[in-house]
Design an enzyme around this catalytic site. Structure first.
Site, mmCIF file in Angstrom:
data_model
loop_
_atom_site.group_PDB
_atom_site.id
_atom_site.type_symbol
_atom_site.label_atom_id
_atom_site.label_comp_id
_atom_site.label_asym_id
_atom_site.label_seq_id
_atom_site.Cartn_x
_atom_site.Cartn_y
_atom_site.Cartn_z
ATOM 1 N N SER A 285 -7.725 5.337 -0.235
ATOM 2 C CA SER A 285 -7.485 6.774 -0.101
ATOM 3 C C SER A 285 -6.330 7.070 0.863
ATOM 4 O O SER A 285 -5.188 6.719 0.585
ATOM 5 C CB SER A 285 -8.786 7.448 0.330
ATOM 6 O OG SER A 285 -8.688 8.850 0.280
ATOM 7 N N ASP A 296 7.451 2.804 -0.276
ATOM 8 C CA ASP A 296 8.402 3.402 -1.220
ATOM 9 C C ASP A 296 9.716 3.787 -0.547
ATOM 10 O O ASP A 296 10.781 3.730 -1.164
ATOM 11 C CB ASP A 296 7.786 4.639 -1.871
ATOM 12 C CG ASP A 296 6.884 4.293 -3.045
ATOM 13 O OD1 ASP A 296 6.696 3.089 -3.313
ATOM 14 O OD2 ASP A 296 6.371 5.219 -3.700
ATOM 15 N N LYS A 310 -8.167 3.793 -4.660
ATOM 16 C CA LYS A 310 -8.955 5.021 -4.722
ATOM 17 C C LYS A 310 -8.067 6.161 -4.235
ATOM 18 O O LYS A 310 -7.847 6.327 -3.043
ATOM 19 C CB LYS A 310 -10.217 4.904 -3.860
ATOM 20 C CG LYS A 310 -11.225 6.028 -4.073
ATOM 21 C CD LYS A 310 -11.043 7.187 -3.146
ATOM 22 C CE LYS A 310 -12.129 8.236 -3.326
ATOM 23 N NZ LYS A 310 -11.892 9.441 -2.508
#
Length: 524
Positions: A285, A296, A310
């Site tokens: 999460s 990224d 998740k």
């Protein structure tokens, strides 16, 4: 005229469809209430109506996805306490273990800790009441209360012949999510973010500022075993390492305003230090949002295992009284467009047991899942965050054999730690019948490991001699870790463990690459 006619037709069709849907819902509601009435009136034993209703709601949500859940009043209260970061009580976590209400953890510095309550203690009474036959909730409602009031706890402890009573003063309990922050090497800071709550970003800011004053030039941010928490805190944590305007995460969903982008609103204070982010199969999460955003943007090197996967937006709706629904209303995507959420099967079994399965560094990917970081590095969608460097270590950074993992999972090291006491410990409940008395800087001897083996054999379980011998380094590390946790605090426990934790030691070897990655991200 044609447009008006078509619009009127469409409106009429939609209106009749809505009426039809409402009729079907009312029909199904009548079926449900009829079934509920029959159970209440005809079932062989009586059942509380709220238990029946709560159970049926939970069953309905299980047909949707693995994470939509019904929160009964107590569960809803616990969720708000955890996310709010504080409550009033004595600072213990309890569970029903073999029919006994057992202390499984304490908040360091809490009233319970200061009174000398320890993990493994069994609560046999509160005040003048016996706890025989109680559930954990029966203890919770009795030990919570206003700050400054006291509660008597009657405890049974291994190694102590008779139950004993401690008087504990209630106080505000702060649920700290940054419990460890120290210099793991000269110039290298280490922060373990255990969870996310409404205070996480502030706690992290305080920890980083202190480490910088101590000479931090590079950082390990440890998100292993972090189950996640509020989205705003994941955004704030990520923003400390990103430039103004860089995207942290975006969402999509069915309801209005669910399609949204979240960006760093200001350039973070720590965009200039090499960063390694550690994750494992139980990182989920919010911890995946942070690690995905930093990966990224080429801001941090990710080391460890592939995360849980998740990343569903959970909206919490109060449905009546103090009960609530945590309902999946959207999905999270990393800045490169990766869907973090891992797919699940119809029964959810394979999905929910993900962390029990072995991982492979060379996972196969669908070419359609390929995405790219800002500098063009390949990353993949649809299954958690994959590390830049795979280092297996599902149990505190180690990869022990199945037998030894079971010892850890069943609390054998915690139970064995009850045989140790701290030199000079004067707390009222300090153990008096311990086998070992230790001081800071103590070491685990081979004799202690052998005695741990005898302790395991005495529990009656099948003993795997080969696995025990193969995992002696892990066993020594876990004995030290759990004794330190009990006697010297979680930061000292984590500091000592970091010196032998295989994943941490591997991560320290990647800082040259992390520095080059930093130069790449700063040149954008």
């Amino acid at each position: 005229m044609v447009f008006v006619a078509l619009s009127a037709l469409a409106g009429g069709f939609i209106g009749s469809q809505a009426v039809s849907t409402q009729d079907r819902l009312e029909d199904r509601y009548r079926v449900y209430t009829a079934a509920l009435a029959l159970v209440e009136e005809q079932f062989v034993t009586t059942r509380e109506a709220d238990r029946l209703v709560y159970g049926s709601i939970a069953g309905m949500l299980r047909t949707l996805d693995p994470h939509s859940t019904f929160l009964e009043p107590r569960q809803f209260e616990q969720m708000r306490e955890r996310q709010g970061g504080r409550y009033f009580g004595i600072g213990i976590t309890i569970a029903l273990v073999n029919g006994d209400i057992t202390v499984i953890s304490l908040f360091e510095g809490s009233p319970a800790y200061l009174a000398g309550i320890r993990r493994g203690d069994v609560i046999v009474g509160v005040g003048e009441e016996s706890a025989k036959g109680w559930q954990t909730e029966d203890v919770v409602v009795r030990v919570k209360g206003p700050r400054g009031t006291t509660v008597d706890i009657v405890l049974r402890r291994p190694g102590v012949a008779e139950p004993f009573r401690l008087t504990v003063a209630r106080d505000e309990i702060n649920i700290v999510t940054v419990r460890t922050a120290f210099m793991v090497q000269p110039g290298t800071g280490y922060v373990r973010l255990q969870d996310f709550s409404e205070t996480t970003d502030r706690e992290l800011g305080d920890a980083l500022a202190r480490l910088r004053r101590e000479g931090m030039e590079r950082l390990i941010l440890d998100l292993r075993d972090n189950p996640g928490g509020p989205l705003d805190q994941a955004i704030a944590v990520s923003s400390r390492f990103l430039k103004r305007g860089e995207m942290v995460v975006y969402t999509d969903g069915r309801i209005e305003n669910m399609d949204e982008q979240f960006r760093a609103t200001a350039t973070g204070e720590y965009t200039d230090i090499p960063l390694i982010v550690m994750v494992n199969r139980n990182s989920a999460s919010a911890s995946e949002i942070v690690s995905g955003a930093l990966q990224d943007h080429d801001r941090g090197l990710v080391v460890g295992e592939a995360t849980f996967g998740k990343a569903l937006v959970q909206s919490v709706y109060r449905v009546s009284g103090d009960a609530a629904l945590a309902l999946t209303t959207g999905r999270y995507f990393t800045p490169s467009g990766r869907l973090i959420q891992r797919p699940w099967d119809g029964s959810f079994d394979e999905y929910l047991t993900y962390s029990l399965r072995e991982q492979n560094a060379d996972r196969l990917h669908d070419p359609a899942e390929l995405k790219y970081t800002d500098s063009g590095r390949k990353v993949y969608s649809g299954g958690g965050i994959e590390p830049d460097h795979f280092v297996e270590g599902p149990v505190e950074g180690f990869d022990p054999k199945r037998f030894t993992r079971l010892l850890y999972a069943r609390g054998a090291f915690i139970s064995f730690a009850e045989r140790f006491t701290k030199q000079g410990d004067m707390r009222p409940g300090a153990r008096s019948a311990a086998t070992y008395t230790v001081a800071p800087g103590w070491i685990v001897t081979d004799a202690m490991v052998d005695q741990f083996g005898e302790f395991v054999r005495s529990q009656g379980a099948r003993f795997d001699e080969a696995a025990f011998d193969a995992d002696r380094d892990f066993i020594k590390a876990m004995i030290h870790f759990e004794v330190d946790n009990d006697l010297f605090g979680v930061e000292e426990a984590r500091r000592t463990l970091s010196q032998v934790d295989p994943q941490v030691q591997s991560a320290l070897g990647f800082f040259a690459e992390a520095r080059q990655l930093l130069l790449t991200s700063r040149s954008k």
